[in-house]
Design a protein around this motif. Structure first.
Motif, PDB file in Angstrom:
ATOM      1  N   ILE A   1     -26.051 -15.886  24.448  1.00 50.69           N
ATOM      2  CA  ILE A   1     -27.304 -15.313  24.955  1.00 50.69           C
ATOM      3  C   ILE A   1     -28.452 -15.883  24.133  1.00 50.69           C
TER       4      ILE A   1
ATOM      5  N   TYR B   1     -34.665 -13.606  27.768  1.00 51.93           N
ATOM      6  CA  TYR B   1     -33.321 -14.015  27.371  1.00 51.93           C
ATOM      7  C   TYR B   1     -32.641 -14.791  28.494  1.00 51.93           C
TER       8      TYR B   1
ATOM      9  N   ILE C   1     -29.708  -6.211  23.454  1.00 54.66           N
ATOM     10  CA  ILE C   1     -29.295  -7.621  23.413  1.00 54.66           C
ATOM     11  C   ILE C   1     -28.562  -7.903  22.110  1.00 54.66           C
TER      12      ILE C   1
ATOM     13  N   LEU D   1     -27.644 -10.127  33.553  1.00 48.54           N
ATOM     14  CA  LEU D   1     -27.658 -11.495  33.022  1.00 48.54           C
ATOM     15  C   LEU D   1     -26.607 -12.364  33.709  1.00 48.54           C
TER      16      LEU D   1
ATOM     17  N   LEU E   1     -28.664 -16.232  29.671  1.00 43.25           N
ATOM     18  CA  LEU E   1     -27.222 -16.303  29.491  1.00 43.25           C
ATOM     19  C   LEU E   1     -26.768 -17.716  29.798  1.00 43.25           C
TER      20      LEU E   1
ATOM     21  N   ARG F   1     -24.802  -9.378  21.909  1.00 41.81           N
ATOM     22  CA  ARG F   1     -24.483 -10.644  21.242  1.00 41.81           C
ATOM     23  C   ARG F   1     -23.271 -10.502  20.327  1.00 41.81           C
TER      24      ARG F   1
END
Length: 221
Positions: A208, A216, A196, A163, A218, A200
């Motif tokens: 995120i 997803y 994820i 990410l 970032l 988070r």
């Protein structure tokens, strides 16, 4: 010379894999049981471990768990005939970087080995990666957010790394599944969403974003 450890209880397969890897100029170590495999992995510090799951004595999943506990940065490629999807997911969540099913084509094995070694080399070329308030120490595999450090699991680290290398871009679930877990496609698994969720909690939920029905993103600022 790049060093690879092969842990498998089938002598013929070990000889086959060893020969294929040595043809590519890799230094190959071998172990035919879990105990010797753990010992060699922790003393020889190979660049990659190729690990079978179904072995007498110590099961490969237990070997993987022990290795990740002692050396979270160790890269392990699972090589197994098991058709148990849940076991495959469990191994990837424990920290394995790839899973190749037996029987396999030697060209695919070599390709996967090269790919995972290249990822390892790429991560060593830069020690610190920063996006906004997120700082990732690639050597220590440590996350710092707003000046506060926290430790990441192997899978969390790889997911956040991907990410952070694509800030502001929307990364699809399929892309993350392929890059971080080594799956080409598996619509039944929710490992990306679970990981994820854990990330988070460590980087702040607002950093995120979920892009509905896609993946997803970032936040880059």
């Amino acid at each position: 010379m790049t060093k690879i450890l092969v842990i498998d209880d089938e002598p013929d397969l070990v000889r086959f894999v060893r020969g294929a890897l040595e043809t590519e100029a890799y230094q190959v170590l071998t172990a035919t049981n879990g105990h010797d495999g753990i010992r060699l992995a922790l003393t020889e510090r190979p660049d990659l471990v190729v690990l079978d799951l179904v072995m007498p004595g110590v099961h490969g999943e237990a070997v993987l768990s022990a290795l990740m506990a002692q050396d979270p940065g160790l890269r392990v490629l699972i090589l197994s005939a098991t058709g148990d999807v849940q076991l495959r997911i469990s191994c990837l969540e424990l920290g394995a970087v790839d899973f190749l099913a037996k029987p396999f084509a030697v060209r695919e094995l070599i390709a996967r080995v090269r790919s995972r070694l290249q990822e390892n080399g790429a991560s060593k070329r830069r020690d610190i990666l920063q996006v906004g308030d997120i700082v990732l120490d690639l050597q220590a595999r440590r996350l710092v957010v707003d000046g506060k450090p926290t430790v990441l699991s192997q899978r969390e680290f790889l997911l956040l790394l991907h990410l952070m290398r694509n800030p502001g871009a929307v990364c699809s679930r399929q892309e993350l599944l392929s890059e971080v877990w080594g799956y080409d496609f598996d619509p039944a698994t929710n490992v990306v969403d679970v990981c994820i969720g854990r990330l988070r909690a460590k980087v702040r939920p607002d950093l995120i974003l979920t892009v509905r029905n896609v993946g997803y993103q970032l936040q880059s600022a």
